[in-house]
Write an enzyme that holds these catalytic residues in place. Structure first.
Site, PDB file in Angstrom:
ATOM      1  N   LYS A   1      21.493  29.654  30.091  1.00 33.98           N
ATOM      2  CA  LYS A   1      20.108  29.844  30.538  1.00 33.98           C
ATOM      3  C   LYS A   1      20.085  30.536  31.905  1.00 33.98           C
ATOM      4  CE  LYS A   1      17.598  26.488  29.044  1.00 33.98           C
ATOM      5  NZ  LYS A   1      17.358  25.053  29.012  1.00 33.98           N
TER       6      LYS A   1
ATOM      7  N   ARG B   1      15.634  22.387  34.501  1.00 38.04           N
ATOM      8  CA  ARG B   1      16.168  22.413  33.131  1.00 38.04           C
ATOM      9  C   ARG B   1      17.689  22.488  33.148  1.00 38.04           C
ATOM     10  NH1 ARG B   1      12.862  27.213  30.427  1.00 38.04           N
ATOM     11  NH2 ARG B   1      12.521  25.856  28.654  1.00 38.04           N
TER      12      ARG B   1
ATOM     13  N   GLY C   1      20.854  17.719  23.174  1.00 40.82           N
ATOM     14  CA  GLY C   1      21.487  16.409  23.422  1.00 40.82           C
ATOM     15  C   GLY C   1      21.448  16.063  24.888  1.00 40.82           C
TER      16      GLY C   1
ATOM     17  N   MET D   1      19.637  16.316  28.828  1.00 41.33           N
ATOM     18  CA  MET D   1      18.280  16.326  29.332  1.00 41.33           C
ATOM     19  C   MET D   1      17.756  17.755  29.262  1.00 41.33           C
ATOM     20  SD  MET D   1      16.762  15.628  33.046  1.00 41.33           S
ATOM     21  CE  MET D   1      16.107  17.255  33.310  1.00 41.33           C
TER      22      MET D   1
ATOM     23  N   ARG E   1      17.943  34.103  24.697  1.00 40.62           N
ATOM     24  CA  ARG E   1      19.327  33.840  24.264  1.00 40.62           C
ATOM     25  C   ARG E   1      19.521  34.441  22.878  1.00 40.62           C
ATOM     26  NH1 ARG E   1      18.293  27.404  23.493  1.00 40.62           N
ATOM     27  NH2 ARG E   1      16.512  27.614  22.150  1.00 40.62           N
TER      28      ARG E   1
ATOM     29  N   HIS F   1      42.388  13.435  -5.463  1.00 41.74           N
ATOM     30  CA  HIS F   1      42.381  14.200  -6.712  1.00 41.74           C
ATOM     31  C   HIS F   1      41.011  14.823  -6.974  1.00 41.74           C
ATOM     32  CE1 HIS F   1      42.029  14.624 -11.122  1.00 41.74           C
ATOM     33  NE2 HIS F   1      43.237  15.150 -10.976  1.00 41.74           N
TER      34      HIS F   1
ATOM     35  N   SER G   1      55.905  28.630   0.099  1.00 42.19           N
ATOM     36  CA  SER G   1      54.468  28.398   0.189  1.00 42.19           C
ATOM     37  C   SER G   1      54.282  27.004   0.798  1.00 42.19           C
ATOM     38  CB  SER G   1      53.829  28.477  -1.192  1.00 42.19           C
ATOM     39  OG  SER G   1      52.459  28.194  -1.070  1.00 42.19           O
TER      40      SER G   1
ATOM     41  N   CYS H   1      49.377  27.032   0.537  1.00 46.00           N
ATOM     42  CA  CYS H   1      48.495  26.744  -0.593  1.00 46.00           C
ATOM     43  C   CYS H   1      47.900  25.351  -0.513  1.00 46.00           C
ATOM     44  CB  CYS H   1      49.204  26.971  -1.921  1.00 46.00           C
ATOM     45  SG  CYS H   1      50.604  25.872  -2.168  1.00 46.00           S
TER      46      CYS H   1
ATOM     47  N   TYR I   1      50.243  35.427   3.456  1.00 47.16           N
ATOM     48  CA  TYR I   1      48.979  35.166   2.765  1.00 47.16           C
ATOM     49  C   TYR I   1      48.561  33.706   2.911  1.00 47.16           C
ATOM     50  CZ  TYR I   1      51.655  32.876  -0.939  1.00 47.16           C
ATOM     51  OH  TYR I   1      52.467  32.013  -1.627  1.00 47.16           O
TER      52      TYR I   1
HETATM   53  C1  PEP Z   1      50.190  20.522  -1.192  1.00 47.62           C
HETATM   54  O1  PEP Z   1      50.835  19.486  -1.168  1.00 47.62           O
HETATM   55  O2  PEP Z   1      49.707  21.038  -0.169  1.00 47.62           O
HETATM   56  C2  PEP Z   1      49.890  21.200  -2.458  1.00 47.62           C
HETATM   57  C3  PEP Z   1      49.287  22.358  -2.478  1.00 47.62           C
HETATM   58  O3  PEP Z   1      50.223  20.547  -3.586  1.00 47.62           O
HETATM   59  P1  PEP Z   1      49.383  19.347  -4.231  1.00 47.62           P
HETATM   60  O4  PEP Z   1      48.094  19.244  -3.502  1.00 47.62           O
HETATM   61  O5  PEP Z   1      49.206  19.701  -5.667  1.00 47.62           O
HETATM   62  O6  PEP Z   1      50.295  18.191  -4.015  1.00 47.62           O
END
Ligand code: PEP
Ligand code: MG
Length: 876
Positions: free
Chosen positions: A23, A93, A102, A104, A337, A455, A763, A830, A850
């Site tokens: 501000k 202010r 959040g 004053m 702003r 899961h 991976s 992954c 990746y």
């Molecule tokens: C992991 O463990 O990060 C993975 C990709 O395998 P999963 O979640 O199937 O155990």
């Protein structure tokens, strides 16, 4: 030289946000642009920092500098603070470097007391205006500075209105307002145990102290934590000469945006209240009107406002959200702003501004928050419908989107009812791989247990299906088919609505809005691909998911979890036969039944990916997950397979594990049952060979899970290579494929140099790597991670956002060691973190090739990857 703690608006500029707050810096910038801003000064964030470091005190020098700036302000305005004839009044202010509700917010009309109010009345020839300003000031000051409950003032006001027999505040005359002032002061004395301060300088100091104190109030701390705001010195305090929007018909106050913050449309947008002060709007006392009211009432002022704000937009090169006041026909800007906007508006404004040559493509990419992007890809609950709905509870937002349907309590019912055309929501304590078909058939999934990598969460995200997990207030009775939450009972067939983006659960059917991917979105994604360095792959187990991911721009499959294919009705029987087999011969026979299914699945996926890399992971979960666990299903299985109940129970007992996540799973299964890897390799390689024979391109990559020892990997790889060689020569084609491993066991990461002697790629399975490195069971941790977050031990759930200092360092070691052995080692991730923007940025820094994430997160990952590259290289 003496340290400078206080800056007048003439001394700052927009680049000084860290010191002056957003501000303060913007008020200074507007002042230097020659825009009409009421003059004032800013006490810096540095003072806030010192205030906390010195036990809520500041150096005397700060007080002196405030006095000096106040004197300058008096001179500039030509009025004196506390003057009985013509008093200077100010607003106070807060304002940190990042806009932050959040703290004053505002105290207006500061400087009024029993004497100065008379001066203001005379000077403005408006006694009512003066006393109304005074009573508002006492109320605001009492509330935010002296912490007297807001209701105490409302009670007094209501009482006086009742005594007079009127309803609106505007019907109170000067004498009534004088009464209000007295009663307010009494209320302060009773509640705060202190008198309302008459001395304006004391009022000012108390207000400044209150702003600094509010930096560390609970709301502000929570806001900072939720929004990941770190590393700021504190808040600044802005003291500014008052201008009045409530001085009659030619006065008013409002807010405006240079573009529509909801849609992004390039059209001036705003709201105004004539003859009012800002807090009339904030308190909801009066409803503001569309800015067109100003256009018709005072066209010249309107034009001046539009011109000024557009000028600010050009100057900041971003959409502006400005506050203004008109005092007797004269326009003042009180704040400007960069405006907050919806995700859709954010994309449109960024792309439009590139077209208008206000910004370049790189800046446009940095302007869109990848976390927000997710909302654009999924259905949403109509916000209006949400307001009226019956809210039941909130769980973890595991997979975004919206689901509306009838509650069912078993996967079988979900499957059956959906087969009859019904829309259902599967409600379970937790899901297991056995529920996969029911999950697939359901509109959404609600579980009372489990965390973000449970899961249900992982599978839900993979399917792009709305999923709320760990809703611990939900108490499920699966046998009697109902659940209760806060005394409300939801029976089978009752309709509920889930919001997977927030974790909210509602009773009944709420209105839903479909996602609309604009051409602007596609354009932005193309720009992202131009700059990003990381590849973006997807976690997909079916041709359908693979196609969805391709449409979102996935460059291949980084993880195909083969076990998900085992659960379909037509295969589960063969899987169970394989598990229940008493010798190798019958196990092989059962696996041969599975082979054609797996082969067709892989062909479908290879075809959907049109020659892009497809990383297929060999079977990972412990075998007991494929067997039923309740009595009825066990009985059915015994009849169907003609196997005695005793034998099934004996097998279940044999497979039982205390810690299945650390048990007989991953590559360990192949050590015991090499024939599983043999069958899976045959399915993968023959599917690939058949397509190659048809002239199609395929790039299979076979991935071995849960490797901790090079010897384990070697054992698996030997089988894969032997079978692959046989199949390739049987088909007589040329097929290249890679073999690599997941790095998800800490020992595997530490010995990556060894592992890389065999693995052609790594991976990172950061779900398991997090679980094993932290020693937190990924299926149970949700029960206590909430407390960790509440108590500030964790800032983020480490199963959602990578623990960079712990797990991340282990990854770093694995990258360095792996590359030492094999320079061209391909590296990816992954685990669920592969779709989280801050974790993606970390992966970029680590030099991974990746990231792989669920299909609906692919665009988010593309944007986050581009931002990571731009942050490194700069955007000019
Ligand atoms: C992991 O463990 O990060 C993975 C990709 O395998 P999963 O979640 O199937 O155990
Ligand atoms: Mg794993």
């Amino acid at each position: 030289m003496q340290k400078k703690y206080v800056y007048s608006f003439r001394e700052g500029k927009k680049e000084m946000k860290e010191l002056l707050g957003g501000k303060g810096a913007n008020l200074a910038e507007m002042t230097s642009l020659g825009i009409t801003v009421p003059p004032g000064f800013t006490v810096t964030t540095q003072v806030c920092d010192t205030y906390y470091k010195s036990n809520r005190k500041y150096p005397g020098e700060v007080i002196n500098q405030i006095d000096k700036k106040l004197a300058e302000l008096e001179k500039e305005i030509g009025k004196k603070f506390g003057d009985k004839k013509d008093p200077l009044l100010v607003s106070v202010r807060s304002g940190a470097a990042v806009s932050m509700p959040g703290m004053m917010d505002t105290v207006l009309n500061l400087g009024l007391n029993d004497e100065t109010v008379e001066g203001l009345a005379k000077k403005t020839s408006n006694e009512r205006f003066a006393w109304d300003s005074y009573r508002r000031f006492i109320q605001m000051f009492g509330d935010v500075v002296m912490e007297v409950d807001h209701d105490k003032f409302e009670e007094q006001l209501e009482e006086i209105k009742k005594e007079k027999g009127v309803e609106a505040d505007t019907e109170l005359d000067v004498n009534d307002l004088k009464k209000v002032v007295n009663r307010y002061k009494k209320a302060i004395k009773e509640s705060a145990g202190k008198l309302f301060p008459d001395n304006p300088r004391e009022q000012l100091q108390m207000a400044i102290d209150a702003v600094f104190s509010s930096w560390n109030n609970e709301r502000a701390i929570i806001y900072r934590r939720l929004n990941d705001i770190k590393g700021l010195l504190g808040t600044a305090v802005n003291v500014q000469a008052m201008v009045f929007g409530n001085m009659g018909k030619t006065s008013g106050t409002g807010v405006c945006f240079t573009r529509n913050p909801a849609t992004g449309e390039n059209k001036f947008y705003g709201e105004i209240l004539m003859n009012a002060q800002g807090e009339d709007v904030v308190s909801g006392m009066r409803t503001p009107k569309a800015i067109d009211e100003l256009k018709s009432a005072m066209p010249e002022v309107y034009n001046q406002l539009v011109k000024t704000c557009k000028r600010l937009e050009m100057h900041y090169r971003d959409m502006q959200d400005s506050e203004f006041t008109i005092q007797e026909g004269k326009l003042y800007l009180l704040q400007t702003r960069n405006g907050k906007r919806t995700p859709a508006a954010s994309v449109k404004i960024a792309v439009d501004m590139v077209k208008e040559k206000l910004i370049n493509e790189k800046t446009a990419l940095m302007r869109v928050n990848p976390y927000q992007l997710e909302q654009l890809l999924h259905k949403q609950i109509d916000p209006l419908a949400k307001k009226e709905a019956e809210f039941l509870t909130k769980g973890l937002p595991a997979s975004p989107g919206v689901a509306v349907g009838e509650a069912v309590f078993s996967a079988q019912k979900a499957h059956d009812w959906a087969g009859k055309g019904k829309k259902v929501i599967l409600v379970r304590r937790e899901t297991t791989p056995e529920d996969i078909e029911g999950m697939d058939a359901a509109q959404g999934i609600l579980t009372s247990r489990g965390g973000m990598t449970s899961h249900a969460a992982v599978v839900g995200r993979g399917m792009g299906k709305c999923c709320v997990v760990g809703a611990s207030e939900v108490s499920i009775n699966p046998k009697k088919e109902y659940f209760t939450v806060k005394g409300v009972e939801i029976k089978e067939g009752d309709i509920i609505t889930l919001d997977g983006s927030t974790g909210e659960v509602f009773k009944g059917q709420l209105r839903v809005i479909d996602p609309q991917l604009s051409s602007d979105f596609t354009k932005l994604m193309k720009w992202a691909d131009k700059f990003k360095k990381l590849g973006v792959m997807t976690n997909a187990d079916t041709p359908h998911d693979a196609k969805v991911a391709r449409n979102f721009g996935a460059e291949g499959i980084g993880l195909c979890r083969t076990e998900h294919m085992f659960f379909h009705e037509d295969r589960i029987k063969a899987v169970r036969e394989m598990i229940l087999a008493y010798d190798l011969e019958s196990r092989k026979k059962a696996l041969q039944k599975l082979l054609p299914f797996q082969k067709e699945d892989f062909k479908g996926i290879f075809e959907a990916m049109e020659g892009l890399p497809v990383t297929i992971r060999l079977l990972d979960p412990p075998l007991h997950e494929f067997l039923p666990y309740n009595e009825k299903d066990i009985l059915d299985l015994s009849k169907e397979m003609d196997v005695s109940l005793e034998k099934i129970y004996a097998k279940l007992e044999e497979l039982k594990e205390c810690n299945p996540m650390l048990g007989h799973r991953g590559c360990r299964l192949v050590v015991t049952f090499p024939e599983i890897a043999e069958m899976q390799t045959e399915a993968i390689i023959s599917a690939a060979c058949e397509l190659v024979k048809k002239g199609k391109k395929v790039m299979p990559e076979i991935m071995i899970p849960l490797v901790g020892f090079k010897e384990e990997l070697d054992f698996n790889v030997k089988i894969v290579k032997r079978v692959a060689k046989e199949i390739i020569s049987r088909y007589n084609v040329k097929l290249d494929y890679k073999i690599g491993t997941m790095i998800e066991v800490p020992r595997g990461a530490i010995t990556a140099d060894e592992i890389a002697k065999t693995a052609e790629f790594f991976s990172f399975g950061t779900n398991d790597l997090t679980q094993m490195m932290l020693g937190f069971s990924r299926d149970d941790a949700a029960k206590f991670i909430g407390s960790y977050l509440e108590k500030g031990i964790f800032e983020k759930d480490p199963f959602q956002v990578l623990d960079q200092t712990g797990v991340g360092q282990l990854m770093k070691i694995a990258v360095e060691k792996g590359k030492k052995t094999r320079k061209d080692l391909k590296l990816g991730i992954c685990g669920e973190h592969g779709g989280d923007p801050s974790s993606i940025k970390f992966c970029h820094k680590l030099g991974l090739n990746y990231v792989s994430c669920s299909p609906f997160r692919v665009p988010i990952a593309r944007l986050a990857a581009a931002q990571a590259a731009l942050e490194e290289k700069g955007i000019s």
